[in-house]
Structures are given as structure tokens and as C-alpha cells.
Write an enzyme that holds these catalytic residues in place. Structure first.
Site, PDB file in Angstrom:
ATOM      1  N   GLY A  31      -4.455 -12.331  -4.611  1.00  0.00           N
ATOM      2  CA  GLY A  31      -5.589 -12.442  -5.311  1.00  0.00           C
ATOM      3  C   GLY A  31      -5.803 -11.539  -6.214  1.00  0.00           C
ATOM      4  N   CYS A  32      -7.092 -11.230  -6.814  1.00  0.00           N
ATOM      5  CA  CYS A  32      -7.533  -9.950  -7.660  1.00  0.00           C
ATOM      6  C   CYS A  32      -6.738  -8.945  -7.313  1.00  0.00           C
ATOM      7  CB  CYS A  32      -8.966  -9.979  -7.735  1.00  0.00           C
ATOM      8  SG  CYS A  32      -9.437  -8.745  -8.629  1.00  0.00           S
ATOM      9  N   PHE A  33      -5.996  -8.079  -8.191  1.00  0.00           N
ATOM     10  CA  PHE A  33      -5.082  -7.028  -7.960  1.00  0.00           C
ATOM     11  C   PHE A  33      -6.391  -5.793  -7.785  1.00  0.00           C
ATOM     12  CE2 PHE A  33      -3.621  -6.859 -12.558  1.00  0.00           C
ATOM     13  CZ  PHE A  33      -4.694  -6.719 -12.945  1.00  0.00           C
ATOM     14  N   TRP A  34      -7.506  -5.866  -8.377  1.00  0.00           N
ATOM     15  CA  TRP A  34      -8.239  -5.080  -8.281  1.00  0.00           C
ATOM     16  C   TRP A  34      -8.943  -4.807  -6.608  1.00  0.00           C
ATOM     17  CZ3 TRP A  34     -12.337  -7.296 -12.378  1.00  0.00           C
ATOM     18  CH2 TRP A  34     -11.581  -6.947 -13.472  1.00  0.00           C
ATOM     19  N   CYS A  35      -9.020  -5.837  -6.203  1.00  0.00           N
ATOM     20  CA  CYS A  35      -9.426  -6.052  -4.778  1.00  0.00           C
ATOM     21  C   CYS A  35      -8.270  -5.474  -3.902  1.00  0.00           C
ATOM     22  CB  CYS A  35      -9.786  -7.372  -4.265  1.00  0.00           C
ATOM     23  SG  CYS A  35     -11.080  -8.476  -5.188  1.00  0.00           S
TER      24      CYS A  35
END
Length: 179
Positions: A12-16
Site C-alpha cells: 500500500g502507501c509507502f509512507w505507511c
């Protein structure tokens, strides 16, 4: 570091995903980027369009004397929903797929084993793929995002803390105490 290894995962979101692994004891470096597509040096805007084939991913380096490859993959599988096809929560598209990009035969075998372990102990079935690809670092403003902008970003505030709580609950003893 004599016993370091690098792995690439997309959940999913790479920030997460980056925020999760920055809290793991033995992880020495985490970089957000793109992999698995057919455009060289893609931009965030291009990847978000869903037309390049890339996944948002993280490349992390860890000390095998402090955390094993199996533990890294189990943390990855345990802190996102690998049963969601091409989505994580409200993030929808192939760029948010669950995938492991092994860099060696050992990593490929361990990725297969981690997926099997997850399937044995969870309802549903993981749709996590094992893929090859070329790594492209994301733009600088995506690196270390949670430590900076992320804690002022409503999306991150809603999504990242529950992932960090899952990590702390399921992998006690493997999370930095100062995290």
C-alpha cells in the site's frame, strides 16, 4: 555492517510501510520508492495514475544479527492487509498492491514461506505476489515522511498509528522502545 541485507516490499502507501519499518530494531535504513513497472525513473504523479505498473514500495536494510529475514517478512504481512487485491483501505489501484520483490533465491523462498504462514493463521487468502523489478527511489519529499509532514497529514494520522499499534502488539521485543 557485516551481516546486513536489503529487501523490497510493497504493502500500500509507502509512507505507511516506511513508518512501520523505521520502528523495527535492527532495521538500519528505509527508503520509499517504486518498483515493478515499465517506465524508467517514474514520478509520483505517474505512479499514482496507475498507468506505469509500479507499486509504491520500501527498500529496507537490516542487520540479520538483530532481526531475521523471516521476521521482516512476517512484520510486513502482519502490518497491512495482504488479502486485499490492489488496495489498502481507501488506496485503490495496482500501485497499492501487496508484493514482495526478492533480491535472491533465499528471499524468494522465505517470501513464499511467509505468505504460507500468513495463510495458515488468518482468514481469507493472501493475494501478495512475488515479483521482479527495477528499483527507483521516490522523490526526496517522500523520504522520512511520517517523521515530518506525515504527523500533520490527516490521511497519515488515520492510517499509520493503527499499523504501528499492530507492530507493537504482534512483534513485542522487536520494536524500538523510543518509537
Amino acid at each position: 555492517m557485516a551481516n546486513s541485507e536489503t529487501v523490497i516490499v510493497a504493502g500500500g502507501c509507502f509512507w505507511c510501510t516506511e513508518a512501520v519499518f523505521k520502528d523495527v530494531i535492527g532495521v538500519t535504513e528505509v527508503e520509499s520508492g517504486y518498483i515493478g513497472g515499465d517506465v524508467e525513473n517514474p514520478t509520483y504523479k505517474q505512479v499514482c495514475s496507475g498507468n506505469t505498473g509500479h507499486a509504491e514500495a520500501v527498500r529496507l536494510t537490516f542487520d540479520r544479527d538483530r532481526v531475521s529475514l523471516a521476521e521482516i517478512y512476517d512484520m510486513f504481512m502482519g502490518t497491512h492487509d495482504p488479502s486485499q487485491l490492489n488496495r489498502q483501505g481507501n488506496d485503490v489501484g495496482t500501485q497499492y498492491r501487496s508484493a514482495i520483490f526478492p533480491l535472491s533465491d533465499e528471499q524468494r523462498e522465505e517470501a513464499e514461506a511467509a505468505i504460507a504462514r500468513w495463510n495458515e493463521s488468518n482468514p481469507g487468502e493472501a493475494v501478495t505476489t512475488i515479483e521482479d523489478g527495477t528499483w527507483y527511489p521516490a522523490e526526496d519529499y517522500h523520504q522520512d515522511y511520517w517523521e515530518g509532514e506525515g504527523q500533520r497529514n490527516p490521511y497519515c494520522m488515520a492510517v499509520i498509528p493503527p499499523k504501528l499499534m499492530k507492530l507493537r502488539k504482534s512483534f513485542q521485543g522487536k520494536v524500538r522502545e523510543d518509537a
